[in-house]
Design a protein around this motif. Structure first.
Motif, PDB file in Angstrom:
ATOM      1  N   ILE A 116      44.724  45.754  37.385  1.00  0.00           N
ATOM      2  CA  ILE A 116      45.634  45.850  36.251  1.00  0.00           C
ATOM      3  C   ILE A 116      44.577  46.198  34.849  1.00  0.00           C
ATOM      4  O   ILE A 116      43.952  44.960  34.616  1.00  0.00           O
ATOM      5  N   ALA A 117      44.614  47.293  34.335  1.00  0.00           N
ATOM      6  CA  ALA A 117      43.724  47.625  33.119  1.00  0.00           C
ATOM      7  C   ALA A 117      44.460  46.825  31.841  1.00  0.00           C
ATOM      8  O   ALA A 117      44.567  47.385  30.586  1.00  0.00           O
ATOM      9  N   SER A 118      44.636  45.295  31.905  1.00  0.00           N
ATOM     10  CA  SER A 118      45.443  44.593  30.667  1.00  0.00           C
ATOM     11  C   SER A 118      44.104  43.802  30.027  1.00  0.00           C
ATOM     12  O   SER A 118      43.030  44.197  30.391  1.00  0.00           O
ATOM     13  N   THR A 119      44.539  43.291  29.089  1.00  0.00           N
ATOM     14  CA  THR A 119      43.509  42.510  28.314  1.00  0.00           C
ATOM     15  C   THR A 119      43.854  40.862  28.266  1.00  0.00           C
ATOM     16  O   THR A 119      45.089  40.572  27.696  1.00  0.00           O
ATOM     17  N   PRO A 120      43.071  40.004  29.064  1.00  0.00           N
ATOM     18  CA  PRO A 120      42.171  40.466  29.976  1.00  0.00           C
ATOM     19  C   PRO A 120      42.664  41.088  31.215  1.00  0.00           C
ATOM     20  O   PRO A 120      43.800  40.988  31.442  1.00  0.00           O
ATOM     21  N   PRO A 121      41.754  41.822  32.026  1.00  0.00           N
ATOM     22  CA  PRO A 121      42.085  42.374  32.979  1.00  0.00           C
ATOM     23  C   PRO A 121      42.358  41.557  34.428  1.00  0.00           C
ATOM     24  O   PRO A 121      42.020  40.393  34.380  1.00  0.00           O
ATOM     25  N   GLN A 122      43.591  42.085  35.203  1.00  0.00           N
ATOM     26  CA  GLN A 122      43.801  41.262  36.240  1.00  0.00           C
ATOM     27  C   GLN A 122      43.479  42.116  37.532  1.00  0.00           C
ATOM     28  O   GLN A 122      43.633  43.229  37.566  1.00  0.00           O
ATOM     29  N   ALA A 123      43.107  41.093  38.361  1.00  0.00           N
ATOM     30  CA  ALA A 123      42.681  41.682  39.909  1.00  0.00           C
ATOM     31  C   ALA A 123      43.791  40.714  41.078  1.00  0.00           C
ATOM     32  O   ALA A 123      43.737  39.693  41.098  1.00  0.00           O
ATOM     33  N   PHE A 124      44.006  41.398  41.954  1.00  0.00           N
ATOM     34  CA  PHE A 124      44.938  40.872  42.908  1.00  0.00           C
ATOM     35  C   PHE A 124      44.343  41.478  44.379  1.00  0.00           C
ATOM     36  O   PHE A 124      44.198  42.562  44.636  1.00  0.00           O
ATOM     37  N   ASN A 125      43.941  40.404  45.086  1.00  0.00           N
ATOM     38  CA  ASN A 125      43.127  40.685  46.220  1.00  0.00           C
ATOM     39  C   ASN A 125      44.292  41.322  47.370  1.00  0.00           C
ATOM     40  O   ASN A 125      45.335  40.850  47.446  1.00  0.00           O
ATOM     41  N   CYS A 126      43.724  42.404  48.118  1.00  0.00           N
ATOM     42  CA  CYS A 126      44.639  43.036  48.795  1.00  0.00           C
ATOM     43  C   CYS A 126      45.045  42.232  50.125  1.00  0.00           C
ATOM     44  O   CYS A 126      46.401  42.464  50.572  1.00  0.00           O
ATOM     45  N   LEU A 127      44.111  41.363  50.648  1.00  0.00           N
ATOM     46  CA  LEU A 127      44.585  40.639  51.958  1.00  0.00           C
ATOM     47  C   LEU A 127      45.793  39.481  51.530  1.00  0.00           C
ATOM     48  O   LEU A 127      46.573  39.336  52.042  1.00  0.00           O
ATOM     49  N   GLU A 128      45.466  38.999  50.203  1.00  0.00           N
ATOM     50  CA  GLU A 128      46.400  37.978  49.697  1.00  0.00           C
ATOM     51  C   GLU A 128      47.905  38.663  49.439  1.00  0.00           C
ATOM     52  O   GLU A 128      48.916  38.432  49.783  1.00  0.00           O
ATOM     53  N   LEU A 129      47.626  40.098  48.905  1.00  0.00           N
ATOM     54  CA  LEU A 129      49.105  40.670  48.792  1.00  0.00           C
ATOM     55  C   LEU A 129      49.880  41.037  49.935  1.00  0.00           C
ATOM     56  O   LEU A 129      51.005  41.123  50.080  1.00  0.00           O
ATOM     57  N   ALA A 130      49.140  41.436  50.986  1.00  0.00           N
ATOM     58  CA  ALA A 130      49.649  41.809  52.294  1.00  0.00           C
ATOM     59  C   ALA A 130      50.100  40.675  53.124  1.00  0.00           C
ATOM     60  O   ALA A 130      51.120  40.653  53.546  1.00  0.00           O
ATOM     61  N   GLY A 131      49.473  39.539  52.837  1.00  0.00           N
ATOM     62  CA  GLY A 131      49.878  38.445  53.571  1.00  0.00           C
ATOM     63  C   GLY A 131      51.349  37.850  52.669  1.00  0.00           C
ATOM     64  O   GLY A 131      52.388  37.254  53.463  1.00  0.00           O
ATOM     65  N   THR A 132      51.371  37.671  51.604  1.00  0.00           N
ATOM     66  CA  THR A 132      52.642  37.531  50.833  1.00  0.00           C
ATOM     67  C   THR A 132      53.780  38.426  51.221  1.00  0.00           C
ATOM     68  O   THR A 132      54.850  38.042  51.334  1.00  0.00           O
ATOM     69  N   ALA A 133      53.399  39.823  51.358  1.00  0.00           N
ATOM     70  CA  ALA A 133      54.599  40.696  51.719  1.00  0.00           C
ATOM     71  C   ALA A 133      54.907  40.458  53.232  1.00  0.00           C
ATOM     72  O   ALA A 133      56.247  40.582  53.572  1.00  0.00           O
ATOM     73  N   ALA A 134      53.905  40.054  54.192  1.00  0.00           N
ATOM     74  CA  ALA A 134      54.458  39.764  55.452  1.00  0.00           C
ATOM     75  C   ALA A 134      55.228  38.482  55.681  1.00  0.00           C
ATOM     76  O   ALA A 134      56.226  38.449  56.293  1.00  0.00           O
ATOM     77  N   THR A 135      55.088  37.673  54.798  1.00  0.00           N
ATOM     78  CA  THR A 135      55.961  36.298  54.704  1.00  0.00           C
ATOM     79  C   THR A 135      57.146  36.638  54.085  1.00  0.00           C
ATOM     80  O   THR A 135      58.029  35.961  54.645  1.00  0.00           O
TER      81      THR A 135
END
Length: 318
Positions: A116-135
């Motif tokens: 996310i090109a915010s200030t400060p920038p944000q980053a989200f791990n794809c593996l963690e996102l996929a795991g959260t979605a699966a749960t």
């Protein structure tokens, strides 16, 4: 020429002048106008034309960024977020509710990220996102799981997590792997599924990996989604090879506890009333076998195996 003719000719010439002035403002000829067409545009016309040109430029759609433009921007965002990611491919799937650009980046090594090109920038791990979605989908198949990584290069969770697991000492054939949450130390925990054997929980800690087999996970109140009781039993049989319990067809197994000498497991056999307690060292090798029939004093005895009560020694009756 007579005076009358001269007067007529002069009058004719004078009467032609207004027509020329009307047809050619400023006294310009047709060739003059062709060679200098802008000379007829007055200040008001020039202002109107300039406004029209400016409006057309504003209304014209901006050129779409090229894939290389998107990759370069995503790389800059990854660096700003403190990630050690060499971006190999990127996309711009949209913007946030605040109209902040969103980027998805695939990395040369390791997992990809949503940036996310915010200030400060944000980053989200794809593996963690996929795991959260699966749960979330386990609880509700129609759950809104939010932004997910969609680049084909980021559909690599099994390969990445499996590689980490093998580096941590997992030797089974890994058939499933997903992030399942965070530990109390705020580290991501991954579950590993094995074909025909016990699975694991894998947590990256400061000095490496913390690996727990699912029998240990169950003994502390956790649960593994990718491991069945039969897989645990089948996997434990291999630890009995070459021992007094080698003939046991294991149908159930549990971790009883551990001490300085190793971990103690109960293995229930298919044969009625037969089971064993096995002491296993830190390397996974079985060091000692205790039949359930005579192991009542070890960790409270066997609970999976129903054994006959020992015979009462005369004189010891209550």
């Amino acid at each position: 020429m007579s005076l009358i003719k001269l007067l007529v000719a002069a009058l004719a010439l004078l009467s032609a002048q207004p027509a020329l002035a009307q047809d050619y403002p400023g006294g310009q000829s047709a060739s003059d106008r062709a060679s200098n067409p802008g000379s007829e545009r007055g200040p008001s016309n020039l202002a109107r034309d300039a406004h029209r040109d400016r409006r057309q430029r504003q209304e014209a759609p901006a050129a779409a960024p090229t894939p290389e433009d998107v990759r370069t921007t995503a790389q800059a965002q990854a660096v700003a977020a403190g990630l050690s990611c060499q971006v190999t491919e990127a996309s711009n799937p949209g913007v946030t509710a605040e109209q902040t650009p969103i980027y998805e980046a695939a990395c040369a090594d390791g997992p990809g990220y949503i940036l996310i090109a915010s200030t400060p920038p944000q980053a989200f791990n794809c593996l963690e996102l996929a795991g959260t979605a699966a749960t979330a989908r386990l609880r509700d198949p129609a759950a809104d799981v939010g932004q997910q990584c969609l680049l084909p290069a980021n559909q690599n969770g099994l390969a990445i997590i499996g590689g980490w697991a093998r580096g941590a000492g997992v030797a089974c054939a890994i058939d499933e792997a997903v992030a399942i949450g965070k530990s109390d130390a705020d580290n991501i925990v991954y579950e590993i599924g094995c074909a025909g054997a016990d699975g694991y929980w894998l947590e990256q800690i400061a000095d490496g990996w913390d690996l727990k087999d699912c029998l240990r996970v169950a003994s502390t109140g956790g649960a593994c989604r990718f491991t069945t009781a039969q897989e645990q039993a089948d996997g434990f049989e291999a630890r009995l090879v070459g021992t007094d319990a080698a003939a046991c067809d294991v149908t159930g197994v549990r971790l009883m506890g551990q001490n300085a000498n190793g971990r103690f497991y109960e293995a229930k056999c298919a044969a009625e009333g037969q089971g064993f307690i096995a002491r296993v060292n830190a390397e996974g090798a079985t060091q000692q076998i205790y039949p359930c029939a005579t192991a009542q004093r070890i960790g409270g005895g066997c609970t999976l195996t129903q054994v006959a009560a020992p015979p009462v020694v005369p004189g010891t009756e209550p």
